[in-house]
Design a protein around this motif. Structure first.
Motif, PDB file in Angstrom:
ATOM      1  N   ALA A 277      -5.549   5.194   1.548  1.00 49.04           N
ATOM      2  CA  ALA A 277      -5.497   5.075   3.006  1.00 49.04           C
ATOM      3  C   ALA A 277      -6.921   5.064   3.542  1.00 49.04           C
ATOM      4  CB  ALA A 277      -4.707   6.231   3.601  1.00 49.04           C
TER       5      ALA A 277
ATOM      6  N   CYS B 108       0.807  -1.209   0.000  1.00 50.49           N
ATOM      7  CA  CYS B 108       0.000   0.000   0.000  1.00 50.49           C
ATOM      8  C   CYS B 108       0.842   1.261   0.000  1.00 50.49           C
ATOM      9  CB  CYS B 108      -0.913   0.013   1.219  1.00 50.49           C
ATOM     10  SG  CYS B 108      -0.003   0.156   2.756  1.00 50.49           S
ATOM     11  N   SER B 109       2.157   1.126  -0.082  1.00 47.79           N
ATOM     12  CA  SER B 109       2.964   2.340   0.041  1.00 47.79           C
ATOM     13  C   SER B 109       3.800   2.637  -1.190  1.00 47.79           C
ATOM     14  CB  SER B 109       3.880   2.239   1.259  1.00 47.79           C
ATOM     15  OG  SER B 109       4.790   1.182   1.118  1.00 47.79           O
ATOM     16  N   SER B 110       4.249   1.633  -1.889  1.00 45.19           N
ATOM     17  CA  SER B 110       5.094   1.901  -3.050  1.00 45.19           C
ATOM     18  C   SER B 110       4.823   0.849  -4.115  1.00 45.19           C
ATOM     19  CB  SER B 110       6.574   1.897  -2.657  1.00 45.19           C
ATOM     20  OG  SER B 110       6.873   0.749  -1.909  1.00 45.19           O
TER      21      SER B 110
ATOM     22  N   LYS C  97      -4.502  10.021   0.545  1.00 45.07           N
ATOM     23  CA  LYS C  97      -4.390   9.991   2.001  1.00 45.07           C
ATOM     24  C   LYS C  97      -5.770  10.053   2.659  1.00 45.07           C
ATOM     25  CE  LYS C  97       0.125  10.011   1.698  1.00 45.07           C
ATOM     26  NZ  LYS C  97       1.035  10.981   2.268  1.00 45.07           N
TER      27      LYS C  97
ATOM     28  N   THR D 148       1.216  15.633   0.375  1.00 44.41           N
ATOM     29  CA  THR D 148       0.105  15.635  -0.575  1.00 44.41           C
ATOM     30  C   THR D 148       0.139  16.884  -1.442  1.00 44.41           C
ATOM     31  OG1 THR D 148      -1.269  16.661   1.127  1.00 44.41           O
ATOM     32  CG2 THR D 148      -1.428  14.277   0.888  1.00 44.41           C
TER      33      THR D 148
ATOM     34  N   CYS E 217       3.201   9.768  -4.173  1.00 43.76           N
ATOM     35  CA  CYS E 217       3.337   8.438  -3.574  1.00 43.76           C
ATOM     36  C   CYS E 217       3.072   8.576  -2.085  1.00 43.76           C
ATOM     37  CB  CYS E 217       4.708   7.819  -3.860  1.00 43.76           C
ATOM     38  SG  CYS E 217       6.047   8.380  -2.785  1.00 43.76           S
ATOM     39  N   SER E 218       3.109   7.459  -1.384  1.00 38.59           N
ATOM     40  CA  SER E 218       2.714   7.472   0.035  1.00 38.59           C
ATOM     41  C   SER E 218       3.737   8.134   0.944  1.00 38.59           C
ATOM     42  CB  SER E 218       2.475   6.043   0.516  1.00 38.59           C
ATOM     43  OG  SER E 218       1.425   5.456  -0.201  1.00 38.59           O
TER      44      SER E 218
ATOM     45  N   GLN F 243      -6.228   6.159   9.503  1.00 41.07           N
ATOM     46  CA  GLN F 243      -4.920   6.589  10.016  1.00 41.07           C
ATOM     47  C   GLN F 243      -4.676   5.932  11.377  1.00 41.07           C
ATOM     48  OE1 GLN F 243      -4.624  10.864  10.664  1.00 41.07           O
ATOM     49  NE2 GLN F 243      -2.812  10.966   9.382  1.00 41.07           N
TER      50      GLN F 243
ATOM     51  N   HIS G  47      -2.850   3.930  -4.053  1.00 38.93           N
ATOM     52  CA  HIS G  47      -2.831   3.483  -2.663  1.00 38.93           C
ATOM     53  C   HIS G  47      -3.811   4.330  -1.872  1.00 38.93           C
ATOM     54  CE1 HIS G  47       1.505   2.198  -3.741  1.00 38.93           C
ATOM     55  NE2 HIS G  47       0.608   1.373  -4.203  1.00 38.93           N
TER      56      HIS G  47
ATOM     57  N   LEU H  27       3.915   6.820   8.073  1.00 46.19           N
ATOM     58  CA  LEU H  27       2.744   7.688   8.126  1.00 46.19           C
ATOM     59  C   LEU H  27       2.552   8.327   9.500  1.00 46.19           C
ATOM     60  CD1 LEU H  27       0.089   5.656   6.161  1.00 46.19           C
ATOM     61  CD2 LEU H  27       1.028   7.875   5.549  1.00 46.19           C
TER      62      LEU H  27
ATOM     63  N   SER I  70      -1.140   8.207  -4.519  1.00 48.70           N
ATOM     64  CA  SER I  70      -1.613   7.818  -3.195  1.00 48.70           C
ATOM     65  C   SER I  70      -2.721   8.783  -2.788  1.00 48.70           C
ATOM     66  CB  SER I  70      -0.430   7.902  -2.213  1.00 48.70           C
ATOM     67  OG  SER I  70      -0.862   7.692  -0.897  1.00 48.70           O
TER      68      SER I  70
END
Lengths: 89, 394
Positions: free
Chosen positions: B54, A24-26, B303, B316, B311-312, B57, B52, B68, B301
């Protein structure tokens, strides 16, 4: 196979990314295709070509309604010119 | 299968074998399709194919290196908000949505989200720590609805604790076994640090033995709680980076014949530049579907607040998920990320694999060098800088 659908030449496969990937991150890339030569050869490509020839096609993406191509909603020539036409593949 | 037109032809997502294929225009025409204006030279950039998302959190694990900075009291978007975001992803032609967090399995509606993704034509996958996962919870959450679930597993007790600050190896192994026995395709995410790399062969053997079918190797990155000076001690050493491709080759030869796949994340692609054979074969990297930094291109990604990031691991943009189709091409941050590969300075400018690597990890370059530039841990970048320091011609 519909009349207007023909076998995809293996040479038309510019890139083959195997698997789903679930990180889920890269973004991840299977490297077995680099090191285990049999994977990037015969059987796998034959399976992919076979699947390309028989699975029903759903066109997705901006402007599509599941089938035919539509014109991009908006052009950005200046930015497009920075990218080679094969960017990403 | 899903097909999305690109300037080069189209991306095609296959279900069996599970794969994403880049087809040239002739290949697309063979399928009876034509990209029309999507194939114009001035067609706008396309949205990502993998996002991705989210979904929370919240996380109680408290991993030292959490990228994160997830916490037990973190934000959690309501279901309807996430459904609206997935509507936007589907409209954009995204093919895979990877649910992450925080800890996604803290949500009771995870199965609903997986079903909703599939209903929208998105392939849902999931990452979890596996902590607290029981057979009853796997069934209640409907984790079988995911195409794949990856469990964070950095190795046995010592390696796991090296990365995360506590020993969660037993819980992760239990989750891998449980998911596998429940019929879920399971992968493992293995974060590599200088202290844990040596244990990787054993980590992969163990993961495979207990039911995993894939390992994704992840570079430790300076984001979230890992964005500290400690990063400099934890990152792979230059010697480890140079030896990494050979290690990867050996592991792949060991595991691939048994159907256990090995992936590297986008940030590890610059490490391949240290392997003479791979560096001399950029066309092989392309054909094998190796993705380097795809921020702003194939990857994005979303968030928990709905904002899109390249990307994550990076901040943002101003873009919200709901505006992905309309504004993806105009967002200044995404535009800057997309432009980088064609404007990169040396040594990326003359790198044979630059079109694949795309300059390496910008989360790392931004943290270490303070710029959106060449990856400072790439072997070529290190050599280039060493030459510059010695006054050698570049």
């Amino acid at each position: 196979m519909p009349e207007d659908r023909h076998p995809v030449p293996a040479a038309s496969i510019r890139a083959l990314r195997l698997g789903h990937g679930a990180n889920c991150s890269s973004i991840g890339s299977v490297v077995d295709t680099l090191f285990v030569t049999a994977l990037l050869g015969g059987a796998l490509f034959a399976a992919v070509v076979g699947a390309l020839g028989k699975e029903p096609i759903l066109v997705v993406g901006p402007g599509s309604k599941g089938d035919d191509a539509k014109a991009p909603a908006e052009s950005d020539g200046a930015e497009a010119a920075k990218e080679p036409s094969d960017e990403g593949a | 299968m899903k097909l999305r037109y690109e300037r080069f032809g189209a991306w095609v997502k296959l279900d069996e074998p599970p794969a994403v294929v880049a087809l040239d225009r002739d290949g697309v025409r063979a399928l009876g399709k034509d990209g029309g204006d999507h194939w114009r030279d001035d067609a706008p950039p396309t949205p990502p194919i993998e996002v991705h998302l989210a979904v929370t959190q919240r996380c109680g694990a408290g991993c030292e290196g959490c990228y994160l900075d997830a916490r037990p009291d973190g934000l959690e978007p309501p279901l309807e908000v996430l459904l609206a975001r997935m509507d936007a992803l589907a409209e954009a032609g995204v093919m895979t949505v990877a649910f992450g967090g925080g800890e996604p399995v803290t949500r009771d509606d995870l199965g609903v989200l997986a079903d909703a993704a599939r209903a929208r034509g998105l392939t849902p996958v999931l990452t979890t720590s596996g902590l607290g996962l029981s057979a009853a919870r796997v069934a209640r959450l409907g984790l079988q609805g995911f195409a794949q679930v990856n469990v964070s597993y950095d190795g046995g007790a010592e390696a796991y604790a090296q990365v995360r600050g506590f020993d969660g190896a037993h819980a992760a192994e239990a989750a891998i076994t449980l998911l596998s026995q429940s019929g879920v395709r399971v992968g493992v995410n293995v974060v590599l640090t200088s202290a844990t790399l040596a244990a990787l062969p054993e980590t992969l053997r163990r993961a495979r033995a207990i039911g995993a079918s894939e390992a994704q190797l992840l570079r430790y990155k300076p984001a979230g709680r890992a964005a500290s000076l400690d990063y400099l001690a934890r990152r792979l050493t230059p010697e480890q980076v140079l030896a990494f491709p050979a290690m990867l080759r050996a592991l792949s030869v060991e595991h691939a014949p048994a159907g256990f796949s090995i992936r590297i994340d986008c940030s590890m692609v610059p490490f391949l530049a240290g392997d003479p054979a791979l560096y001399a074969s950029p066309e092989l990297l392309v054909r094998a579907g190796i993705f380097g930094c795809e921020g702003g291109q194939a990857l994005a990604s979303v968030k928990v607040d709905g904002h899109v990031a390249p990307c994550s691991f990076v901040p943002t943009t101003a873009l919200l998920a709901e505006g992905l189709v309309r504004d993806h091409q105009h967002d200044p941050d995404l535009t800057r990320w997309r432009a980088y590969p064609s404007t990169a300075p040396e040594p990326c400018a003359s790198c044979a694999i630059a079109s694949v690597c795309k300059g390496g990890c910008k989360a790392v370059s931004t943290f270490v060098d303070g710029v959106h530039g060449p990856d400072p841990e790439c072997p070529r970048v290190r050599a280039h800088r060493a030459d510059g320091a010695r006054g050698a011609p570049s």
